[in-house]
Write a protein that holds these residues in place. Structure first.
Motif, PDB file in Angstrom:
ATOM      1  N   PRO A 258      71.792  55.067  48.153  1.00 49.87           N
ATOM      2  CA  PRO A 258      70.703  54.075  47.785  1.00 49.87           C
ATOM      3  C   PRO A 258      71.185  53.112  47.234  1.00 49.87           C
ATOM      4  N   GLU A 259      70.707  52.156  47.308  1.00 52.08           N
ATOM      5  CA  GLU A 259      70.929  50.450  46.795  1.00 52.08           C
ATOM      6  C   GLU A 259      71.331  50.692  45.540  1.00 52.08           C
ATOM      7  N   SER A 260      70.547  51.289  44.560  1.00 51.87           N
ATOM      8  CA  SER A 260      70.717  51.542  43.018  1.00 51.87           C
ATOM      9  C   SER A 260      72.234  52.109  42.946  1.00 51.87           C
ATOM     10  N   LEU A 261      72.722  52.962  43.731  1.00 49.44           N
ATOM     11  CA  LEU A 261      74.127  53.935  43.405  1.00 49.44           C
ATOM     12  C   LEU A 261      75.169  53.052  44.204  1.00 49.44           C
ATOM     13  N   ARG A 262      75.028  52.127  44.875  1.00 51.26           N
ATOM     14  CA  ARG A 262      76.251  51.413  45.524  1.00 51.26           C
ATOM     15  C   ARG A 262      76.839  50.489  44.225  1.00 51.26           C
ATOM     16  N   PHE A 263      78.182  50.655  44.318  1.00 56.71           N
ATOM     17  CA  PHE A 263      79.050  49.880  43.369  1.00 56.71           C
ATOM     18  C   PHE A 263      79.937  48.759  44.028  1.00 56.71           C
ATOM     19  N   ASP A 264      79.959  48.775  45.393  1.00 51.59           N
ATOM     20  CA  ASP A 264      80.763  47.727  45.778  1.00 51.59           C
ATOM     21  C   ASP A 264      79.860  47.456  47.214  1.00 51.59           C
ATOM     22  N   GLN A 265      79.247  46.430  47.318  1.00 51.57           N
ATOM     23  CA  GLN A 265      78.495  45.591  48.464  1.00 51.57           C
ATOM     24  C   GLN A 265      79.417  45.292  49.605  1.00 51.57           C
ATOM     25  N   TYR A 266      79.008  45.046  50.574  1.00 53.94           N
ATOM     26  CA  TYR A 266      79.400  44.848  52.005  1.00 53.94           C
ATOM     27  C   TYR A 266      80.762  44.199  52.055  1.00 53.94           C
ATOM     28  N   PRO A 267      81.092  43.226  51.553  1.00 49.41           N
ATOM     29  CA  PRO A 267      82.419  42.822  51.804  1.00 49.41           C
ATOM     30  C   PRO A 267      83.575  43.487  51.158  1.00 49.41           C
ATOM     31  N   PHE A 268      83.173  44.456  50.332  1.00 49.58           N
ATOM     32  CA  PHE A 268      83.855  45.574  49.902  1.00 49.58           C
ATOM     33  C   PHE A 268      85.007  44.777  48.989  1.00 49.58           C
ATOM     34  N   ILE A 269      84.911  43.835  48.047  1.00 51.71           N
ATOM     35  CA  ILE A 269      85.528  43.003  47.196  1.00 51.71           C
ATOM     36  C   ILE A 269      86.571  44.024  46.325  1.00 51.71           C
ATOM     37  N   PHE A 270      85.682  45.091  45.774  1.00 50.73           N
ATOM     38  CA  PHE A 270      86.441  46.008  44.701  1.00 50.73           C
ATOM     39  C   PHE A 270      87.447  46.856  45.581  1.00 50.73           C
ATOM     40  N   LEU A 271      87.110  47.132  46.762  1.00 50.58           N
ATOM     41  CA  LEU A 271      87.902  48.063  47.564  1.00 50.58           C
ATOM     42  C   LEU A 271      89.254  47.322  47.938  1.00 50.58           C
ATOM     43  N   THR A 272      89.074  46.078  48.319  1.00 49.27           N
ATOM     44  CA  THR A 272      90.206  45.153  48.501  1.00 49.27           C
ATOM     45  C   THR A 272      90.947  44.911  47.237  1.00 49.27           C
ATOM     46  N   LEU A 273      90.548  44.693  46.272  1.00 50.77           N
ATOM     47  CA  LEU A 273      91.155  44.587  44.750  1.00 50.77           C
ATOM     48  C   LEU A 273      91.810  45.836  44.698  1.00 50.77           C
ATOM     49  N   ALA A 274      91.316  46.914  44.692  1.00 50.22           N
ATOM     50  CA  ALA A 274      92.021  48.176  44.723  1.00 50.22           C
ATOM     51  C   ALA A 274      93.117  48.481  45.539  1.00 50.22           C
ATOM     52  N   LEU A 275      92.968  48.306  46.776  1.00 48.42           N
ATOM     53  CA  LEU A 275      94.078  48.336  47.786  1.00 48.42           C
ATOM     54  C   LEU A 275      95.300  47.161  47.545  1.00 48.42           C
ATOM     55  N   SER A 276      94.865  46.224  47.092  1.00 50.43           N
ATOM     56  CA  SER A 276      95.960  45.346  46.763  1.00 50.43           C
ATOM     57  C   SER A 276      96.763  45.485  45.471  1.00 50.43           C
TER      58      SER A 276
END
Length: 189
Positions: free
Chosen positions: A88-106
């Motif tokens: 659900p929209e309210s539980l998403r923490f990283d929207q489509y470009p997945f910036i936070f995922l990219t930061l975590a992987l970097s």
């Protein structure tokens, strides 16, 4: 003589006590040409053990190179992307470009690379030590082989100079033949 020994012992004791007293006095005075003793700190300093950190980095580097890590990483990324797309929209923490995922992987890659390099450096040092040992063993083995080759050559030379059984028999036969010939000549005369 025992009295002389006692006198020298007394002189040594007096000399060592006066030297100790002089050192004590020098410490107690505030002289600028003598360094002060180290001050004790209230907080305990943690001892840095480079070997422990190296062992930890090797463990991490070994784990990063396994299929298990790849499965965990793939599962984490798939869960991350799936959650942020289908939750659900309210539980998403990283929207489509997945910036936070990219930061975590970097961030993971920026820590993994130095850990892998550190593990490789430690392995290189171990390999260098092993190479030195192997070279020493090789040198000793080569020296042993050369020694044995010299010994074999000297034994061959010694055996070459030794009379064999066949040689002795042939010499004895020729001597017997000469004796027989001389005895026949003596009988004729």
């Amino acid at each position: 003589m025992p009295r002389d020994d006692r006198k020298t012992d007394d002189r040594r004791q007096r000399g060592s006590s006066s030297a100790a007293e002089e050192r004590r006095l020098m410490r107690s005075t505030n002289r600028l040409d003598i360094p002060r003793e180290l001050r004790r700190t209230i907080a305990l300093r943690s001892a840095y053990d480079a070997d422990a950190f190296g062992r930890l980095s090797e463990r991490i580097a070994r784990f990063l190179g396994t299929g298990q890590f790849l499965v965990y990483m793939t599962a984490t990324i798939l869960f991350w992307v799936g959650w942020n797309i289908f939750a659900p929209e309210s539980l998403r923490f990283d929207q489509y470009p997945f910036i936070f995922l990219t930061l975590a992987l970097s961030l993971q890659a920026s820590y993994a690379a130095p850990l892998i390099l550190l593990a490789q450096n430690r392995q290189e040092a171990r390999d260098r030590v092993q190479y030195e040992r192997d070279r020493d063993v090789d040198a000793r083995t080569r020296a042993d082989m050369e020694f044995l080759a010299r010994e074999m050559a000297s034994l061959r030379m010694a055996v070459g100079e030794v009379a064999t059984r066949d040689f002795l028999r042939s010499e004895l036969r020729s001597l017997l033949a000469d004796l027989d010939l001389k005895s026949r000549e003596d009988d004729r005369v």
